[in-house]
Design a protein around this motif. Structure first.
Motif, short mmCIF file in Angstrom:
data_model
loop_
_atom_site.label_atom_id
_atom_site.label_comp_id
_atom_site.label_asym_id
_atom_site.label_seq_id
_atom_site.Cartn_x
_atom_site.Cartn_y
_atom_site.Cartn_z
N ALA A 273 0.83 -1.21 0.00
CA ALA A 273 0.00 0.00 0.00
C ALA A 273 0.87 1.26 0.00
CB ALA A 273 -0.94 -0.01 1.21
N ILE A 274 1.95 1.24 0.78
CA ILE A 274 2.86 2.39 0.82
C ILE A 274 3.51 2.58 -0.55
CG2 ILE A 274 5.04 3.25 1.80
CD1 ILE A 274 4.10 1.89 4.48
N ASP A 275 3.98 1.51 -1.16
CA ASP A 275 4.60 1.61 -2.49
C ASP A 275 3.61 2.14 -3.51
OD1 ASP A 275 6.92 0.66 -1.46
OD2 ASP A 275 6.71 -1.39 -2.23
N PHE A 276 2.38 1.63 -3.45
CA PHE A 276 1.33 2.09 -4.38
C PHE A 276 1.13 3.60 -4.26
CE2 PHE A 276 -3.00 3.25 -5.43
CZ PHE A 276 -3.28 2.54 -6.59
N CYS A 277 1.06 4.07 -3.02
CA CYS A 277 0.79 5.49 -2.78
C CYS A 277 2.00 6.37 -3.15
CB CYS A 277 0.33 5.71 -1.35
SG CYS A 277 -1.33 5.05 -1.07
N VAL A 278 3.21 5.87 -2.89
CA VAL A 278 4.40 6.61 -3.31
C VAL A 278 4.43 6.71 -4.83
CG1 VAL A 278 6.93 6.55 -3.42
CG2 VAL A 278 5.78 6.05 -1.26
N ASP A 279 4.21 5.57 -5.52
CA ASP A 279 4.28 5.54 -6.98
C ASP A 279 3.23 6.45 -7.62
OD1 ASP A 279 6.28 3.75 -6.76
OD2 ASP A 279 5.10 1.98 -7.31
N ASN A 280 2.03 6.48 -7.04
CA ASN A 280 0.93 7.24 -7.65
C ASN A 280 0.73 8.62 -7.03
OD1 ASN A 280 -0.36 5.33 -9.68
ND2 ASN A 280 -0.22 4.03 -7.88
N LYS A 281 1.64 9.01 -6.12
CA LYS A 281 1.51 10.30 -5.42
C LYS A 281 0.13 10.46 -4.78
CE LYS A 281 4.93 12.99 -8.00
NZ LYS A 281 5.51 11.91 -8.82
N VAL A 282 -0.21 9.47 -3.98
CA VAL A 282 -1.50 9.46 -3.27
C VAL A 282 -1.21 9.56 -1.78
CG1 VAL A 282 -3.51 8.02 -2.72
CG2 VAL A 282 -2.62 8.08 -5.07
N ILE A 283 -2.00 10.36 -1.08
CA ILE A 283 -1.87 10.44 0.38
C ILE A 283 -2.45 9.16 0.97
CG2 ILE A 283 -2.76 11.59 2.45
CD1 ILE A 283 -2.84 14.20 0.76
N LEU A 284 -1.66 8.48 1.79
CA LEU A 284 -2.16 7.29 2.47
C LEU A 284 -2.66 7.72 3.85
CD1 LEU A 284 -2.63 4.27 2.72
CD2 LEU A 284 -0.21 3.96 3.21
N ALA A 285 -3.97 7.66 4.03
CA ALA A 285 -4.58 8.06 5.31
C ALA A 285 -4.99 6.80 6.05
CB ALA A 285 -5.78 8.96 5.06
N HIS A 286 -4.18 6.43 7.03
CA HIS A 286 -4.48 5.20 7.76
C HIS A 286 -5.25 5.50 9.03
CE1 HIS A 286 -3.32 1.63 10.40
NE2 HIS A 286 -4.27 1.25 9.57
N ASP A 287 -6.41 4.92 9.13
CA ASP A 287 -7.26 5.07 10.31
C ASP A 287 -6.93 3.94 11.27
OD1 ASP A 287 -9.30 5.16 12.15
OD2 ASP A 287 -10.93 5.12 10.68
N ALA A 288 -6.25 4.29 12.36
CA ALA A 288 -5.76 3.28 13.31
C ALA A 288 -6.57 3.30 14.60
CB ALA A 288 -4.27 3.49 13.57
N ALA A 289 -7.89 3.53 14.47
CA ALA A 289 -8.73 3.68 15.67
C ALA A 289 -8.65 2.47 16.61
CB ALA A 289 -10.18 3.93 15.25
N TYR A 290 -8.41 1.28 16.01
CA TYR A 290 -8.37 0.05 16.84
C TYR A 290 -6.95 -0.48 17.03
CZ TYR A 290 -13.35 0.31 16.42
OH TYR A 290 -14.64 0.76 16.49
N SER A 291 -5.96 0.38 16.89
CA SER A 291 -4.58 -0.09 16.92
C SER A 291 -4.22 -0.82 18.22
CB SER A 291 -3.61 1.07 16.70
OG SER A 291 -3.68 1.99 17.76
N GLU A 292 -4.87 -0.48 19.31
CA GLU A 292 -4.52 -1.12 20.59
C GLU A 292 -5.52 -2.18 21.01
OE1 GLU A 292 -1.43 0.11 21.28
OE2 GLU A 292 -2.00 1.37 19.56
N ILE A 293 -6.61 -2.32 20.28
CA ILE A 293 -7.65 -3.29 20.68
C ILE A 293 -7.43 -4.58 19.90
CG2 ILE A 293 -10.12 -3.63 21.03
CD1 ILE A 293 -9.05 -1.17 22.50
N THR A 294 -6.49 -5.37 20.38
CA THR A 294 -6.12 -6.59 19.66
C THR A 294 -6.12 -7.77 20.63
OG1 THR A 294 -3.77 -6.10 20.00
CG2 THR A 294 -4.75 -5.36 17.93
N PHE A 295 -6.22 -8.96 20.05
CA PHE A 295 -6.42 -10.16 20.85
C PHE A 295 -5.37 -11.22 20.55
CE2 PHE A 295 -10.82 -8.57 19.87
CZ PHE A 295 -10.98 -7.89 21.08
N ASP A 296 -5.33 -12.22 21.41
CA ASP A 296 -4.54 -13.45 21.18
C ASP A 296 -3.06 -13.15 20.97
OD1 ASP A 296 -7.04 -14.83 21.14
OD2 ASP A 296 -7.29 -14.27 19.04
N GLY A 297 -2.54 -12.10 21.61
CA GLY A 297 -1.11 -11.82 21.53
C GLY A 297 -0.70 -11.00 20.32
#
Ligand code: PLP
Length: 258
Positions: free
Chosen positions: A121-145
């Motif tokens: 995804a990062i490569d795609f956005c660099v190649d196409n000059k697209v802003i990558l907007a990552h929504d990490a609202a659940y970055s800390e809500i994870t399970f099973d290690g």
């Protein structure tokens, strides 16, 4: 408040191993929804495409329309692990796209993004000059290690990526309205330019509370996740008992595995 942004920097260093400059690589938001809604106003002109996951958090789509952009839906299909197929995006769409929204751990599919996909995804956005907007609202809500990576951990991410994060899920502060965006400084300054004309920042007492949360013990987050994991396990068991098939991982993650 600079002190809020400094606390975010400590949080990202501790939890993600990502170094952020509080002065230029972090801005506060009145909840991450506010920042997501304002981002297209900063960068999208009439007729520009915005790449949005479908299904997805509805604000990616509606904020694109409010900015006179054209949402291009990227289907999240079960057979692709609920990841968009970036190769299937037509060249002319990719060229006229200004922003790609992604969201992992994902709402509503609960999918997580493998490292290889994040790199792609990062490569795609660099190649196409697209802003990558990552929504990490659940970055800390994870399970099973499993520990969800920040997209900003990956090579070249700071060239094109900003990450939205929130105190809403991590610390159950949803109604308090506080979040932040971090990453590429030029993209953040565009968003800030819109914001300066729309709002005047987050109530400082709420920023102080957020600092107390982020600088406080991480055991609060672990306990929270344990409650959700217990509920999830109960729900999965109940659904299976009434004969509803559902996908689940066969092997648990080893601690910290990504
Ligand atoms: C909850 C949520 C948000 C917004 O949260 P805020 O309370 O505005 O910080 C953004 N994206 C997703 C996917 C969410 O589930």
């Amino acid at each position: 408040m600079l002190s809020f942004r400094e606390s975010v920097a400590r949080f990202y260093r501790r939890r993600k191993g990502v170094n952020l400059d509080p002065e230029s690589e972090i801005i506060s938001l009145i909840g991450s929804k506010e920042g997501i809604a304002h981002l297209p106003l900063a960068f999208v002109n009439d007729g520009d495409y915005v790449l949005v996951p479908e299904p997805g958090y509805p604000v990616y789509y509606s904020s694109t329309l409010l900015a006179d952009g054209i949402p291009y839906e990227m289907p999240l299909k079960e057979e692709n692990g609920f990841l968009p197929d970036l190769q299937s995006i037509p060249d002319d769409v990719a060229r006229k796209a200004k922003i790609m929204f992604l969201n992992y751990p994902n709402n509503p599919t609960a999918a997580i993004a493998p490292k290889e996909f994040i790199k792609e995804a990062i490569d795609f956005c660099v190649d196409n000059k697209v802003i990558l907007a990552h929504d990490a609202a659940y970055s800390e809500i994870t399970f099973d290690g499993y520990a969800a990576p920040s997209f900003l951990e990956f090579e070249d991410a700071f060239e094109i990526c900003i990450e939205f994060n929130s105190l809403s899920k991590t610390y159950n502060m949803t109604g308090w309205r506080i979040g932040f965006a971090c990453g590429n400084r030029d993209i953040l300054s565009g968003l800030l330019k819109v914001k300066t004309n729309v709002d005047s920042g987050v109530f400082e007492a709420v920023q102080e509370a957020a600092i107390a949360a982020m600088d406080g013990p991480d055991s609060v987050i672990d306990e929270n996740c344990k409650v959700y994991q217990r509920r999830r396990d109960l729900l999965v068991k109940g659904l299976k008992e009434v004969g509803i098939e559902l996908k689940s991982r066969k092997r648990p993650f080893t601690s910290g595995q990504r």
